[in-house]
Design a protein around this motif. Structure first.
Motif, PDB file in Angstrom:
ATOM      1  N   PHE A  43      -8.242 -51.259 -19.505  1.00 33.38           N
ATOM      2  CA  PHE A  43      -9.167 -50.401 -20.246  1.00 33.38           C
ATOM      3  C   PHE A  43     -10.603 -50.904 -20.159  1.00 33.38           C
ATOM      4  O   PHE A  43     -11.530 -50.129 -19.935  1.00 33.38           O
ATOM      5  CB  PHE A  43      -8.729 -50.321 -21.707  1.00 33.38           C
ATOM      6  N   ASP A  44     -10.797 -52.190 -20.341  1.00 32.02           N
ATOM      7  CA  ASP A  44     -12.148 -52.745 -20.407  1.00 32.02           C
ATOM      8  C   ASP A  44     -12.813 -52.872 -19.035  1.00 32.02           C
ATOM      9  O   ASP A  44     -14.017 -53.110 -18.953  1.00 32.02           O
ATOM     10  CB  ASP A  44     -12.113 -54.121 -21.082  1.00 32.02           C
ATOM     11  N   LYS A  45     -12.045 -52.709 -17.963  1.00 34.24           N
ATOM     12  CA  LYS A  45     -12.597 -52.891 -16.620  1.00 34.24           C
ATOM     13  C   LYS A  45     -12.947 -51.579 -15.938  1.00 34.24           C
ATOM     14  O   LYS A  45     -13.363 -51.578 -14.772  1.00 34.24           O
ATOM     15  CB  LYS A  45     -11.602 -53.678 -15.764  1.00 34.24           C
ATOM     16  N   VAL A  46     -12.773 -50.487 -16.653  1.00 30.08           N
ATOM     17  CA  VAL A  46     -13.120 -49.175 -16.105  1.00 30.08           C
ATOM     18  C   VAL A  46     -14.217 -48.567 -16.964  1.00 30.08           C
ATOM     19  O   VAL A  46     -14.082 -48.489 -18.190  1.00 30.08           O
ATOM     20  CB  VAL A  46     -11.901 -48.229 -16.083  1.00 30.08           C
ATOM     21  N   SER A  47     -15.302 -48.152 -16.356  1.00 30.76           N
ATOM     22  CA  SER A  47     -16.409 -47.569 -17.108  1.00 30.76           C
ATOM     23  C   SER A  47     -16.212 -46.068 -17.275  1.00 30.76           C
ATOM     24  O   SER A  47     -15.463 -45.422 -16.532  1.00 30.76           O
ATOM     25  CB  SER A  47     -17.735 -47.827 -16.391  1.00 30.76           C
ATOM     26  N   PRO A 134      -7.256 -53.914 -28.389  1.00 30.34           N
ATOM     27  CA  PRO A 134      -7.691 -53.854 -29.788  1.00 30.34           C
ATOM     28  C   PRO A 134      -8.563 -52.653 -30.126  1.00 30.34           C
ATOM     29  O   PRO A 134      -8.415 -52.054 -31.191  1.00 30.34           O
ATOM     30  CB  PRO A 134      -8.466 -55.178 -29.964  1.00 30.34           C
ATOM     31  N   SER A 135      -9.465 -52.283 -29.226  1.00 29.99           N
ATOM     32  CA  SER A 135     -10.359 -51.169 -29.543  1.00 29.99           C
ATOM     33  C   SER A 135      -9.591 -49.854 -29.635  1.00 29.99           C
ATOM     34  O   SER A 135      -9.954 -48.964 -30.419  1.00 29.99           O
ATOM     35  CB  SER A 135     -11.470 -51.055 -28.498  1.00 29.99           C
ATOM     36  N   GLY A 138      -7.898 -49.865 -33.009  1.00 35.38           N
ATOM     37  CA  GLY A 138      -8.881 -49.588 -34.055  1.00 35.38           C
ATOM     38  C   GLY A 138      -9.218 -48.107 -34.128  1.00 35.38           C
ATOM     39  O   GLY A 138      -9.307 -47.528 -35.223  1.00 35.38           O
ATOM     40  N   ARG A 139      -9.401 -47.486 -32.981  1.00 37.80           N
ATOM     41  CA  ARG A 139      -9.718 -46.056 -32.959  1.00 37.80           C
ATOM     42  C   ARG A 139      -8.530 -45.214 -33.432  1.00 37.80           C
ATOM     43  O   ARG A 139      -8.713 -44.127 -34.000  1.00 37.80           O
ATOM     44  CB  ARG A 139     -10.097 -45.650 -31.535  1.00 37.80           C
ATOM     45  N   LEU A 140      -7.313 -45.719 -33.225  1.00 38.52           N
ATOM     46  CA  LEU A 140      -6.114 -44.981 -33.634  1.00 38.52           C
ATOM     47  C   LEU A 140      -6.085 -44.755 -35.139  1.00 38.52           C
ATOM     48  O   LEU A 140      -5.502 -43.778 -35.612  1.00 38.52           O
ATOM     49  CB  LEU A 140      -4.864 -45.748 -33.184  1.00 38.52           C
ATOM     50  N   TYR A 141      -6.722 -45.632 -35.896  1.00 34.02           N
ATOM     51  CA  TYR A 141      -6.735 -45.465 -37.353  1.00 34.02           C
ATOM     52  C   TYR A 141      -7.397 -44.150 -37.761  1.00 34.02           C
ATOM     53  O   TYR A 141      -7.016 -43.541 -38.767  1.00 34.02           O
ATOM     54  CB  TYR A 141      -7.445 -46.646 -38.022  1.00 34.02           C
TER      55      TYR A 141
END
Length: 232
Positions: A43-47, A134-135, A138-141
């Motif tokens: 997830f973090d490696k794709v812009s 984690p992000s 967090g957004r799932l909340y």
């Protein structure tokens, strides 16, 4: 996840115009493209720019559909935001908890990914992406909060005729009792799904786990019925 659950009885989807259908297809294409890239590279490696390019849309267009990068993944949960509320609204002469228990157990029987009881490789990969970022959690909340509010409205509505897309404030739609009940019910379903996923991810087969998962769901809803007799 989108398209994984049946529509509850007594409900019929509203007709969709061509413009809206095209919008939904574009949204789905962007989301599917993004998830494929995230699964491949992380997830973090794709812009977002890379997702837009791969989906052949501009960045402004992408953000019109998905306000946050995390929404590209969580779009698969969009259909489930008001799922529990729809089940309660269509419950007929059953109690809310009975209808929700039967719906959850039916999902287990068909190995619906939302119950956690699916060992399909694509589902396992998606869940590893979700729970390992984690992000995204967090957004799932935010999605869970909307699901809770919709269920509270359904529980509070006379004769289960809730307005599931009402824009009025929650305080005017549902009592504190209904809001607390909704929070407990969805928390139970979430814990059951996480436990199923944990065991499947550890290598257990979904088919072999089904009897135990059904029994655990039955026990969990029995506890809910004891604590929430008004809805049982």
């Amino acid at each position: 996840m989108t398209g994984t659950t049946d529509t509850p009885p007594h409900t019929a989807p509203a007709p969709v115009g061509l413009r809206q259908l095209k919008k939904r297809r574009t949204q789905q294409t962007i989301s599917d493209t993004a998830v494929a890239l995230f699964l491949e590279r992380g997830f973090d490696k794709v812009s977002v720019a890379e997702v837009a390019a791969a989906a052949e849309v501009s960045k402004p267009t992408l953000f019109r559909y998905f306000p946050a990068k995390e929404d590209l993944v969580l779009h698969r949960f969009a259909d489930h935001e008001d799922e529990a509320a729809r089940v309660v609204a269509a419950r007929g002469d059953r109690s809310p908890l009975t209808a929700l228990r039967e719906h959850f157990q039916a999902g287990l029987d068909r190995h619906d990914p939302v119950t956690g009881l699916s060992d399909h490789p694509d589902v396992l990969a998606f869940h590893r992406l979700l729970y390992g970022t984690p992000s995204l959690m967090g957004r799932l909340y935010a999605y869970q909060d909307r699901a809770e509010r919709a269920l509270a409205r359904a529980l509070a509505a006379p004769a289960a005729e809730a307005s599931l897309d009402a824009e009025a404030s929650l305080d005017a739609e549902a009592s504190l009792d209904a809001r607390l009940a909704a929070a407990q019910i969805l928390a139970v379903q979430r814990v059951l799904a996480l436990e199923n996923w944990r065991r499947v991810a550890a290598g257990e087969r979904a088919a072999a786990l089904l009897p135990q998962a059904r029994a655990a769901a039955g026990q969990a809803f029995a506890h809910l019925a004891t604590g929430l007799p008004h809805y049982a």
